[in-house]
Scaffold this active site. Structure first.
Site, short mmCIF file in Angstrom:
data_model
loop_
_atom_site.label_atom_id
_atom_site.label_comp_id
_atom_site.label_asym_id
_atom_site.label_seq_id
_atom_site.Cartn_x
_atom_site.Cartn_y
_atom_site.Cartn_z
CE LYS A 177 26.50 49.59 8.48
NZ LYS A 177 27.36 48.57 9.14
CD GLU A 253 17.36 38.17 0.86
OE1 GLU A 253 17.01 37.25 1.62
OE2 GLU A 253 17.07 38.22 -0.33
CB CYS A 287 19.50 34.03 7.64
SG CYS A 287 20.15 33.79 5.99
CD GLU A 384 17.58 34.51 13.12
OE1 GLU A 384 17.41 35.71 13.44
OE2 GLU A 384 17.95 34.17 11.98
P1 NAD Z 1 21.91 43.25 12.49
O1 NAD Z 1 20.56 43.58 12.01
O2 NAD Z 1 22.26 43.56 13.89
O3 NAD Z 1 23.01 43.99 11.60
C1 NAD Z 1 23.01 43.92 10.18
C2 NAD Z 1 23.60 45.19 9.62
O4 NAD Z 1 22.79 46.30 10.02
C3 NAD Z 1 25.01 45.51 10.10
O5 NAD Z 1 25.72 46.09 9.03
C4 NAD Z 1 24.78 46.53 11.20
O6 NAD Z 1 25.87 47.39 11.35
C5 NAD Z 1 23.59 47.29 10.64
N1 NAD Z 1 22.77 47.96 11.66
C6 NAD Z 1 22.56 47.58 12.94
N2 NAD Z 1 21.74 48.47 13.55
C7 NAD Z 1 21.44 49.42 12.63
C8 NAD Z 1 20.64 50.59 12.65
N3 NAD Z 1 19.98 50.98 13.74
N4 NAD Z 1 20.55 51.31 11.53
C9 NAD Z 1 21.19 50.93 10.42
N5 NAD Z 1 21.97 49.84 10.33
C10 NAD Z 1 22.09 49.09 11.43
O7 NAD Z 1 22.11 41.71 12.15
P2 NAD Z 1 23.39 40.81 12.41
O8 NAD Z 1 23.44 40.47 13.87
O9 NAD Z 1 24.59 41.41 11.78
O10 NAD Z 1 23.01 39.52 11.56
C11 NAD Z 1 22.21 38.50 12.05
C12 NAD Z 1 20.81 38.60 11.49
O11 NAD Z 1 20.87 38.69 10.08
C13 NAD Z 1 19.99 37.37 11.79
O12 NAD Z 1 18.70 37.75 12.15
C14 NAD Z 1 19.98 36.63 10.46
O13 NAD Z 1 18.90 35.77 10.28
C15 NAD Z 1 19.98 37.75 9.49
N6 NAD Z 1 20.49 37.31 8.20
C16 NAD Z 1 19.62 37.21 7.17
C17 NAD Z 1 20.06 36.76 5.94
C18 NAD Z 1 19.12 36.60 4.79
O14 NAD Z 1 19.60 36.47 3.68
N7 NAD Z 1 17.82 36.62 4.98
C19 NAD Z 1 21.41 36.45 5.76
C20 NAD Z 1 22.27 36.58 6.84
C21 NAD Z 1 21.80 37.03 8.05
#
Ligand code: NAD
Length: 480
Positions: A177, A253, A287, A384
């Site tokens: 997803k 992650e 990230c 962040e």
């Molecule tokens: P997010 O947590 O909002 O979304 C990530 C994913 O989770 C998306 O697919 C989203 O649709 C899904 N999601 C959102 N709410 C959900 C819920 N309640 N239940 C289930 N799924 C849900 O994050 P984002 O804004 O897409 O990405 C940015 C964040 O990701 C930053 O904090 C960044 O540091 C982190 N990130 C981490 C890594 C890593 O490898 N550690 C890599 C890239 C991004």
């Protein structure tokens, strides 16, 4: 901008392209705010169908010769490289990153298929002697089963391939997803995997703008054995609680608050080059983005001036324009979040030597910003930022830098610049992070274990370790 020809905009379930039972939602071009196309919103029945397809395909795929699985991955790598320009354009269009960043991401993302095609044929077991001498301990590895893969919008290709490649290499099948802002790249990847020979049902991609609903249904399904998530720490925490219900194997992650240390003996020009990479790749939406610059006070002013000069020269524009160096942020909410953190930090005493004010007009832009005199407890230093903002904090010495760096619940990446390698290694050892760039502004590499400590994550992706997340160990006690 419209959807380029040949890019799928329907979901992929059991080898066929489908609409969703929940209607549809729009995907926007962040450089204008205009609609690119609509994609399906998966309903609960679509989730069940995708999990069924993955579960049905699992026994045969798990029993496929490792070499055959490896060849599907290798062909996917080759197809991604062949289609590099198309994929890069698509990512720039839906996510906003510059074409230079997008081309770099395609290669990085494709390399996970090459790396794990090479790992697929090296899944081993062990034979040990029990310490008592009474029996032998034989171990072998098996795929964990059907995987639910959830990815963020900032690296629409790489965050997906970093999960898909090891899952398929291990013999798992999956339901992916992608993030609601960037579903198109994931659909394109499903098409390439199919062209490369991935059997129907091994690869399933569901799209939705109601991720919580979809994930709740999927995690309640007994057939789903693995959750691999990349995204924010807040959502990761919620997902771990949900996964606990059925003790689903989980890899996380999550977010970072990455410190970038410039010690008093650093080569400042090299540090500025590294800072440009660590801060500005992907417009700061990584990230691994340096979130706090902890600079020795004897060189802090000079570092700030040099960094501001470099950041000032960046050309801002739509990601798809060839000369753009920094594209838009992902959406309006992101721009508002960055502006809020910067404004609160300026109120707390920080000074903007570059940028610091929102941009008027269409699209979701935020300008390159350098803040100096940043209070250690201000918003940009503790949260962040996920944007093109470089907060600079002058520190007394190495101890002071380490204290601030480690005073965080996050622990993803750190960066250290110094002219003394032994000193640098000592600092690397003391940083509470999963990865460090020592005199380097980039750590990501498919052959290296990527991941964080503390609230930045659980598990590692890439490297030899990456495939372990998708394997279980069976142990047999025997003697002869
Ligand atoms: P997010 O947590 O909002 O979304 C990530 C994913 O989770 C998306 O697919 C989203 O649709 C899904 N999601 C959102 N709410 C959900 C819920 N309640 N239940 C289930 N799924 C849900 O994050 P984002 O804004 O897409 O990405 C940015 C964040 O990701 C930053 O904090 C960044 O540091 C982190 N990130 C981490 C890594 C890593 O490898 N550690 C890599 C890239 C991004």
């Amino acid at each position: 901008m419209t959807l380029p020809a040949g890019v799928p905009s329907r979901m992929f379930v059991g080898g066929t392209w489908q609409d969703g039972s929940g209607g549809s939602f729009d995907v926007l071009d962040p450089s204008t705010g205009d609609v690119i196309c609509a994609v399906p919103r998966a309903g609960a029945d679509d989730v069940a169908a995708a999990v069924s397809a993955a579960a049905d395909a699992l026994p045969e795929w798990a029993a496929t010769a490792p070499r055959e699985r490896a060849e599907v991955l290798r062909r996917t790598f080759e197809l991604m490289i062949e289609r590099k320009e198309d994929l890069a354009y698509l990512m720039s269009l839906e996510m906003g990153k510059s074409l230079t960043d997008a081309r770099g991401e395609v290669v990085y993302a494709a390399e996970f298929f090459r790396w794990f095609s090479e790992e697929a044929v090296r899944i081993g077991g062990e034979l040990r002697m029990a310490p008592s001498g009474a029996n032998r301990i034989l171990t072998f590895r098996k795929p964990v089963g059907v995987c639910l893969l959830l990815t963020p919008w900032n690296f629409p290709a790489a965050m997906a391939t970093r999960k898909i490649a090891p899952a398929l290499a291990a013999g798992c099948t999956f339901v992916l997803k992608p993030a609601e802002d960037t579903p198109l790249t994931a659909l394109m990847l499903a098409q390439l995997l199919t062209e490369a020979g991935a059997p129907a049902g091994t690869v399933n991609v569901l799209t939705t703008d109601k991720p919580g609903d979809l994930v709740e249904v999927a995690l309640a399904d007994d057939r789903v054995r693995k959750l691999s998530f990349t995204g924010s720490t807040g959502v990761g925490r919620t997902l771990l609680q949900q996964a606990a219900g059925r003790i689903v194997n989980a890899s996380m992650e999550l977010g970072g608050n990455d410190p970038f240390l410039v010690l008093d003996d650093a080569d400042l020009d090299a540090a500025v080059d590294g800072a440009m990479l660590a801060k500005m790749r992907n417009g700061g939406q990584a990230c691994t983005a340096a979130n706090r610059f902890l600079v020795a006070e004897s060189v802090a002013d000079e570092f700030a001036a040099k960094l501001a000069e470099r950041m000032r020269s960046l050309r801002m524009g739509p990601g798809t324009a060839e000369d753009t160096q920094i594209g838009p942020m992902i959406n309006r909410r992101a721009v508002e979040g960055i502006a809020d953190k910067v404004n609160r930090s300026i109120e707390a005493g920080a000074r903007a030597v570059l940028g610091g004010e929102s941009v008027e007009g269409a699209g979701f832009f935020y300008p390159p910003t350098v803040l100096t005199g940043v209070p250690r407890d201000s918003a940009v230093a503790v949260e962040e930022v996920f944007g093109p903002v470089a907060p600079i904090i002058a520190v007394k010495d190495e101890e002071d830098a380490l204290r601030i760096a480690n005073d965080s619940e996050m622990g993803l990446t750190g960066y250290v610049y110094t002219g003394d390698l032994a000193r640098g290694l000592r600092v690397c050892e003391r940083l509470e992070v999963g990865m460090v760039g020592l005199n380097r502004g980039l750590v990501s590499d498919p052959a290296a274990p990527f991941g964080g400590v503390k609230q930045s994550g659980l598990g590692r992706e890439g490297g030899y370790e990456g495939i372990d997340e998708y394997l279980e160990t069976t142990y047999v006690a025997t003697s002869w």
